[in-house]
Design a protein around this motif. Structure first.
Motif, PDB file in Angstrom:
ATOM      1  N   LYS A  74     -18.464   8.134 -17.181  1.00 20.94           N
ATOM      2  CA  LYS A  74     -17.538   8.058 -16.119  1.00 20.94           C
ATOM      3  C   LYS A  74     -17.404   9.144 -15.326  1.00 20.94           C
ATOM      4  CE  LYS A  74     -15.412   3.777 -17.926  1.00 20.94           C
ATOM      5  NZ  LYS A  74     -13.990   3.195 -18.501  1.00 20.94           N
ATOM      6  N   VAL A  75     -17.291  10.196 -16.030  1.00 21.00           N
ATOM      7  CA  VAL A  75     -17.003  11.633 -15.218  1.00 21.00           C
ATOM      8  C   VAL A  75     -18.098  11.746 -14.555  1.00 21.00           C
ATOM      9  CG1 VAL A  75     -16.885  14.005 -15.647  1.00 21.00           C
ATOM     10  CG2 VAL A  75     -15.434  12.683 -17.279  1.00 21.00           C
ATOM     11  N   GLY A  76     -19.490  11.583 -14.889  1.00 19.57           N
ATOM     12  CA  GLY A  76     -20.795  11.611 -14.100  1.00 19.57           C
ATOM     13  C   GLY A  76     -20.577  10.822 -12.705  1.00 19.57           C
ATOM     14  N   GLU A  77     -20.250   9.569 -12.937  1.00 15.05           N
ATOM     15  CA  GLU A  77     -19.851   8.582 -11.683  1.00 15.05           C
ATOM     16  C   GLU A  77     -19.225   9.113 -10.686  1.00 15.05           C
ATOM     17  OE1 GLU A  77     -22.064   6.212 -11.128  1.00 15.05           O
ATOM     18  OE2 GLU A  77     -23.038   6.149 -13.128  1.00 15.05           O
ATOM     19  N   MET A  78     -17.889   9.688 -11.261  1.00 11.07           N
ATOM     20  CA  MET A  78     -16.943  10.270 -10.436  1.00 11.07           C
ATOM     21  C   MET A  78     -17.682  11.696  -9.582  1.00 11.07           C
ATOM     22  SD  MET A  78     -14.044   9.973  -9.060  1.00 11.07           S
ATOM     23  CE  MET A  78     -12.380  10.428  -8.692  1.00 11.07           C
ATOM     24  N   ILE A  79     -18.367  12.335 -10.477  1.00 12.17           N
ATOM     25  CA  ILE A  79     -19.196  13.802  -9.683  1.00 12.17           C
ATOM     26  C   ILE A  79     -20.083  13.051  -8.579  1.00 12.17           C
ATOM     27  CG2 ILE A  79     -20.528  15.295 -10.038  1.00 12.17           C
ATOM     28  CD1 ILE A  79     -19.618  15.879 -12.832  1.00 12.17           C
ATOM     29  N   LYS A  80     -20.598  12.145  -8.893  1.00 10.85           N
ATOM     30  CA  LYS A  80     -21.654  11.328  -7.752  1.00 10.85           C
ATOM     31  C   LYS A  80     -21.313  10.851  -6.881  1.00 10.85           C
ATOM     32  CE  LYS A  80     -24.480   8.644 -10.366  1.00 10.85           C
ATOM     33  NZ  LYS A  80     -25.805   8.007 -10.921  1.00 10.85           N
ATOM     34  N   TYR A  81     -19.870  10.021  -7.184  1.00 15.09           N
ATOM     35  CA  TYR A  81     -19.202   9.439  -5.920  1.00 15.09           C
ATOM     36  C   TYR A  81     -18.567  10.573  -4.963  1.00 15.09           C
ATOM     37  CZ  TYR A  81     -15.399   7.425  -3.326  1.00 15.09           C
ATOM     38  OH  TYR A  81     -14.370   7.012  -2.256  1.00 15.09           O
ATOM     39  N   LEU A  82     -18.180  11.580  -5.516  1.00 16.51           N
ATOM     40  CA  LEU A  82     -17.785  12.591  -4.632  1.00 16.51           C
ATOM     41  C   LEU A  82     -18.710  13.622  -3.818  1.00 16.51           C
ATOM     42  CD1 LEU A  82     -14.747  14.100  -7.172  1.00 16.51           C
ATOM     43  CD2 LEU A  82     -14.366  12.812  -4.924  1.00 16.51           C
ATOM     44  N   HIS A  83     -19.877  13.442  -4.684  1.00 21.04           N
ATOM     45  CA  HIS A  83     -20.979  14.042  -3.930  1.00 21.04           C
ATOM     46  C   HIS A  83     -21.523  13.262  -2.642  1.00 21.04           C
ATOM     47  CE1 HIS A  83     -24.741  16.129  -3.080  1.00 21.04           C
ATOM     48  NE2 HIS A  83     -25.371  15.138  -3.405  1.00 21.04           N
ATOM     49  N   GLU A  84     -21.528  12.155  -2.913  1.00 19.33           N
ATOM     50  CA  GLU A  84     -22.226  10.868  -1.833  1.00 19.33           C
ATOM     51  C   GLU A  84     -21.286  10.532  -0.790  1.00 19.33           C
ATOM     52  OE1 GLU A  84     -23.715   8.001  -4.602  1.00 19.33           O
ATOM     53  OE2 GLU A  84     -25.132   9.188  -5.430  1.00 19.33           O
ATOM     54  N   HIS A  85     -19.994  10.606  -1.160  1.00 17.88           N
ATOM     55  CA  HIS A  85     -19.111   9.837  -0.122  1.00 17.88           C
ATOM     56  C   HIS A  85     -18.184  10.888   0.164  1.00 17.88           C
ATOM     57  CE1 HIS A  85     -20.380   5.868  -1.001  1.00 17.88           C
ATOM     58  NE2 HIS A  85     -20.309   6.313  -2.387  1.00 17.88           N
ATOM     59  N   HIS A  86     -18.019  12.210  -0.363  1.00 19.13           N
ATOM     60  CA  HIS A  86     -16.981  13.217   0.230  1.00 19.13           C
ATOM     61  C   HIS A  86     -17.635  14.618   0.192  1.00 19.13           C
ATOM     62  CE1 HIS A  86     -13.554  10.084   0.072  1.00 19.13           C
ATOM     63  NE2 HIS A  86     -14.326   9.694  -1.027  1.00 19.13           N
ATOM     64  N   GLY A  87     -18.885  14.748   0.056  1.00 16.77           N
ATOM     65  CA  GLY A  87     -19.381  16.007   0.225  1.00 16.77           C
ATOM     66  C   GLY A  87     -19.223  17.056  -0.615  1.00 16.77           C
ATOM     67  N   LEU A  88     -18.777  16.677  -1.709  1.00 13.98           N
ATOM     68  CA  LEU A  88     -18.794  17.803  -3.080  1.00 13.98           C
ATOM     69  C   LEU A  88     -20.267  18.385  -3.300  1.00 13.98           C
ATOM     70  CD1 LEU A  88     -17.394  17.394  -6.652  1.00 13.98           C
ATOM     71  CD2 LEU A  88     -19.729  17.998  -6.481  1.00 13.98           C
ATOM     72  N   SER A  89     -20.246  19.443  -3.234  1.00 10.40           N
ATOM     73  CA  SER A  89     -21.404  20.385  -3.551  1.00 10.40           C
ATOM     74  C   SER A  89     -21.980  20.463  -4.874  1.00 10.40           C
ATOM     75  CB  SER A  89     -21.285  21.722  -2.795  1.00 10.40           C
ATOM     76  OG  SER A  89     -22.522  22.501  -3.132  1.00 10.40           O
ATOM     77  N   TYR A  90     -23.143  20.228  -5.510  1.00  9.44           N
ATOM     78  CA  TYR A  90     -23.486  20.102  -6.612  1.00  9.44           C
ATOM     79  C   TYR A  90     -23.490  21.924  -7.075  1.00  9.44           C
ATOM     80  CZ  TYR A  90     -24.707  15.303  -7.301  1.00  9.44           C
ATOM     81  OH  TYR A  90     -24.639  13.694  -7.584  1.00  9.44           O
ATOM     82  N   ASP A  91     -24.150  22.422  -5.876  1.00 10.30           N
ATOM     83  CA  ASP A  91     -24.258  24.043  -6.222  1.00 10.30           C
ATOM     84  C   ASP A  91     -23.047  24.707  -6.572  1.00 10.30           C
ATOM     85  OD1 ASP A  91     -26.898  23.484  -5.658  1.00 10.30           O
ATOM     86  OD2 ASP A  91     -27.034  23.853  -3.695  1.00 10.30           O
TER      87      ASP A  91
END
Length: 339
Positions: free
Chosen positions: A156-173
């Motif tokens: 669930k944490v991983g899904e939240m990270i992916k959601y923020l990346h895909e929809h709100h521009g969270l940078s993995y870097d």
């Protein structure tokens, strides 16, 4: 959960190894209990318990995971966010800032000292998106039940990270996921869920040993879960792993017991020091390290006396660290030592 208690009781009733033959994490585990005591469980019995529990996990239990965002605009009053545009848009989340996820361990909750201390440390360094994870199953009275919840919580944490990346521009870097004890393994599963080592950095603060195997990296925090994984190991062989977990493995005072903790029969003081060290490392960058040939040298404090250029907990470690490090520490704050 009643099924787990019954199964555990049945398994524990079998013929146990003699005390002198028990090696924690090798042929079984000393499982922590709420009162601070430990109960030995043979490896075969424990793995059977985990296998049976995993089969039932999705059918009979909830695994609630909530997320609370802290920024310099709301440094002490966390704003709960959900994977919905209306929720994130109404918060202080800013894609142009670095993001830190912080994950507590067994018996913990998001308002605990581990989370507030680490949140304060990061916000003292910059206006980060600090997202504190609250996973309710960590508060199961039965440690094994919390262990069974780790993969689902991490997912669930991983899904939240992916959601923020895909929809709100969270940078993995510019993402770092920090987990203490069982929370370190939750962080590992979050990294596995995002996949392809896209999470930039995971920091495991004394990753929990009981019911986790070094030879099963797919079922614990491992080096492959992020671009860079760092482990800070402070109660190795008891509550935490002694063998290196991360690409960079750091062994304060040799990694088993910490100065200033006294007898520390339960290991909880040394286990918790990983959090204090990390928060201080973030704010002060003052933990000098000595490079070791292997982790055994770090544990036996036989790495010489020449400080390396590496500081424990430094953001730059992701680009320059690979191996095991002995970390000299003081018995009271400030804990870090530099040359």
């Amino acid at each position: 959960m009643k099924v787990f208690f019954v199964l555990a009781a049945l398994l524990a009733a079998g013929n146990a190894l003699p005390i002198e033959e028990r090696v924690n994490g090798e042929n079984g585990w000393f499982i922590p209990k709420l009162d601070g005591s430990f109960e030995w469980m043979e490896k075969q019995d424990a793995e059977e318990l985990l296998a049976n529990g995993a089969q039932m996990e999705g059918r009979i239990s909830t695994n609630a995971v909530n997320f609370y965002l802290y920024t310099r605009s709301n440094p002490t009053d966390g704003k709960e966010i959900k994977a919905k545009a209306s929720s994130v848009d109404a918060s202080h989340f800013n894609k142009d800032r670095g993001t830190r996820f912080i994950i507590h361990g067994w018996t913990g909750r998001y308002t605990d000292d581990m989370n507030t201390r680490t949140t304060k440390a990061w916000l003292s360094k910059g206006d980060y998106n600090v997202i504190v994870v609250d996973w309710a199953r960590a508060r199961s009275v039965d440690y094994a039940s919390s262990v069974l919840a780790v993969p689902g919580a991490g997912g669930k944490v991983g899904e939240m990270i992916k959601y923020l990346h895909e929809h709100h521009g969270l940078s993995y870097d510019s993402l770092e996921v920090v987990g203490h004890s069982l929370g370190a393994h939750v962080a590992g599963y979050a990294g596995k869920t995002v996949g392809d080592q896209q999470v930039h950095t995971i920091v495991g603060l004394d990753p929990a040993l009981p019911l986790f195997s070094y030879d099963k990296p797919n079922k614990r925090l491992s080096t492959d879960d992020a671009h860079y994984v760092e482990s800070i190991q402070t109660n190795g062989g008891k509550l935490g792993f002694l063998k290196p977990i991360g690409k960079g493995a750091f062994y304060p005072n040799g990694g088993k017991k910490q100065p200033g903790c006294g007898l520390d029969a339960t290991g909880s003081c040394s286990h918790g020091r990983s959090v204090l060290y990390y928060a201080e490392a973030v704010t002060e960058d003052n933990f000098g390290t000595i490079k070791c040939g292997d982790y055994e040298a770090a544990v036996s404090k036989e790495c010489g006396s020449t400080y390396s250029s590496v500081r424990m907990g430094a953001v730059t470690n992701a680009y320059m660290v690979d191996g095991d490090y002995y970390v000299p520490v003081n018995s009271a704050a400030p804990f870090g030592k530099i040359e």
